[in-house]
Design an enzyme around this catalytic site. Sequence first.
Site, PDB file in Angstrom:
ATOM      1  N   TYR A 323      49.212-126.566  11.705  1.00 54.91           N
ATOM      2  CA  TYR A 323      49.316-127.593  10.669  1.00 54.91           C
ATOM      3  C   TYR A 323      47.934-128.036  10.182  1.00 54.91           C
ATOM      4  CZ  TYR A 323      51.945-131.216   8.232  1.00 54.91           C
ATOM      5  OH  TYR A 323      52.543-131.987   7.262  1.00 54.91           O
ATOM      6  N   GLU A 357      50.458-137.700   9.262  1.00 50.37           N
ATOM      7  CA  GLU A 357      51.084-136.373   9.331  1.00 50.37           C
ATOM      8  C   GLU A 357      51.013-135.767  10.720  1.00 50.37           C
ATOM      9  OE1 GLU A 357      50.677-133.308   5.948  1.00 50.37           O
ATOM     10  OE2 GLU A 357      49.078-134.744   5.612  1.00 50.37           O
ATOM     11  N   LYS A 418      49.999-117.839   1.228  1.00 54.23           N
ATOM     12  CA  LYS A 418      50.480-119.124   1.763  1.00 54.23           C
ATOM     13  C   LYS A 418      51.916-119.425   1.335  1.00 54.23           C
ATOM     14  CE  LYS A 418      50.405-123.599   2.656  1.00 54.23           C
ATOM     15  NZ  LYS A 418      50.493-123.662   4.088  1.00 54.23           N
TER      16      LYS A 418
HETATM   17  P1  AMP Z   1      52.590-124.740   6.586  1.00 51.40           P
HETATM   18  O1  AMP Z   1      53.174-125.761   5.684  1.00 51.40           O
HETATM   19  O2  AMP Z   1      53.161-123.391   6.316  1.00 51.40           O
HETATM   20  O3  AMP Z   1      51.103-124.746   6.608  1.00 51.40           O
HETATM   21  O4  AMP Z   1      53.110-125.099   8.040  1.00 51.40           O
HETATM   22  C1  AMP Z   1      52.398-125.888   8.935  1.00 51.40           C
HETATM   23  C2  AMP Z   1      52.648-125.399  10.331  1.00 51.40           C
HETATM   24  O5  AMP Z   1      54.005-125.605  10.683  1.00 51.40           O
HETATM   25  C3  AMP Z   1      52.417-123.910  10.529  1.00 51.40           C
HETATM   26  O6  AMP Z   1      51.069-123.602  10.763  1.00 51.40           O
HETATM   27  C4  AMP Z   1      53.279-123.627  11.725  1.00 51.40           C
HETATM   28  O7  AMP Z   1      52.649-124.006  12.936  1.00 51.40           O
HETATM   29  C5  AMP Z   1      54.459-124.539  11.500  1.00 51.40           C
HETATM   30  N1  AMP Z   1      55.541-123.832  10.766  1.00 51.40           N
HETATM   31  C6  AMP Z   1      55.643-123.643   9.442  1.00 51.40           C
HETATM   32  N2  AMP Z   1      56.780-122.990   9.110  1.00 51.40           N
HETATM   33  C7  AMP Z   1      57.399-122.747  10.280  1.00 51.40           C
HETATM   34  C8  AMP Z   1      58.621-122.104  10.626  1.00 51.40           C
HETATM   35  N3  AMP Z   1      59.425-121.588   9.726  1.00 51.40           N
HETATM   36  N4  AMP Z   1      58.947-122.040  11.927  1.00 51.40           N
HETATM   37  C9  AMP Z   1      58.132-122.555  12.865  1.00 51.40           C
HETATM   38  N5  AMP Z   1      56.985-123.174  12.598  1.00 51.40           N
HETATM   39  C10 AMP Z   1      56.623-123.275  11.334  1.00 51.40           C
HETATM   40 MG    MG Z   2      53.409-121.506   6.064  1.00 53.66          MG
END
Ligand code: AMP
Ligand code: MG
Length: 487
Positions: A323, A357, A418
Amino acid sequence: MTAAAIPAAVACRVGTLGAGPTRLSARGTEDTLGLGGDASWQVDATIVGSCPQAAVARDSELAVLLVGEVMGDGGPEGVLRLCRDMGRWAFGEVTGRFAAVVVHGASRRVTLSVDHAGTVPLYVVQTWDGDLEVATEAKVLAPPAGRGRPLPGTDDVPGLRGVRRLRAGTCLTLHASGHAEASSTWVVPAHREQVDPDEAVAQVRAVIDTAVAWQARERMVTVLSGGIDSSAVAATVKAHLGSVSTMTMGTDRSDEFAPASTVAEYLGAQHTEVSTTIDSVLAELPSVVALTECADPAVTEYLLPLARLYREVPTGSRVITGYGADIPLGGMHRGKAQMALEELIVHDMSTFDGLNELSPNLGTHLGLWTSHPYWDRAVLNRLVTLAAELKRRDGKDKWVLREAFRNVLPAETVQRPKLGIHEGSGTTSFWSEVLLAQGVEPSRVPAAKSRISGAVYDLVVVGGTAPESVDLDALTSSAVAREVVGA
Ligand code: AMP
Ligand code: MG
């Protein structure tokens, strides 16, 4: 003003929705806290739960209440030693994910501090009589209007007049005389450094490695989307533990199962796919707002799917995420000119505080401890201060991060564009459709989401309603009705 301003009672309540597993409390009167000259302490830590270092450390003069986790071996005792030596300047040297309250009996002062990014929020009310209450959740301090003094280094909490939130990277000292002073323990770096690209790549790899290393231990679960951010974390965990457990969530609307399993297979991970309904993701809304105490609908959209996934993670796990990498690296601003990218990063880095967050509450109420290595202090320092041309290069967003992990991840993962969690899970589009179906104009969907988040916030944070008692459908209908008539 005739403020006695002696912190006659200190109550530090650290908890999650009252019934959560992490609760730390300290209570005392002027006498029991030694503020009147008697140096005996009545500070009690109760349930420690899933928070690694929710504890009190004390000596004859000081008591340190720490919630969260600090880097290094010292833990709360180490913070106590540092406070003894350095006074309020100690917190410039403490790295981690924490909030702390230090009661200095002999010198009649209380110091509050949070980590550089304020990832463990800390709220405070000081009455004009000097009584002081501190908690990691604003809702437990709900005051009669106008009760609290203004305090430096703090911001208002919307809807809770008198309750103040300590700013990220801030240390606030309240003296028995009534004097209050705030100092910074970290500020968002404004400068940029010219670093050779290869050197930058190596440094990024190294700081992430260190940030993961001090977290890595048994029962660690990497929440994996198969994007570069979480995949890099998974690869680093594997490097430190020799194995990695990963979990990916998908809904009946959308998932990232394929890219996540590519990474999981490559790393030989113990991998779990969690399939859920999109309704159950949106149903997390009251709980997410109650836990983050933030009414921003964008933040809520990011956290809804994570909050839902966390329910499936075995209790007692440490969750590690990717995150927040996009904020210092400008990952979500693809297609922008270099100068604009810099501008956007400056903006994003100056507006994170208070959004909560990264609040641990999302995990602690389920018995999980969460960590976010991209917001580790050293990682953030390195990422923020790189020139924009290393953040987007050769047409690739997050270039420096992708390069840093090129040799430990599949090529398709390193290249993968992304996709935000709110998109990959279908959360944003589903919530929009719910509103469109009720007659909200497309251009008014964001406003309707704001209205709903705000109404939920008023109930669960300001009003103290339990999130499970919130009727989200009814609340949505009434928000929509107002939005449609433009009230
Ligand atoms: P993002 O918005 O894609 O940057 O998501 C932030 C973080 O949430 C990612 O780096 C993952 O650690 C976790 N994450 C995002 N999408 C998923 C998913 N579908 N399943 C599990 N973890 C997720
Ligand atoms: Mg992502």
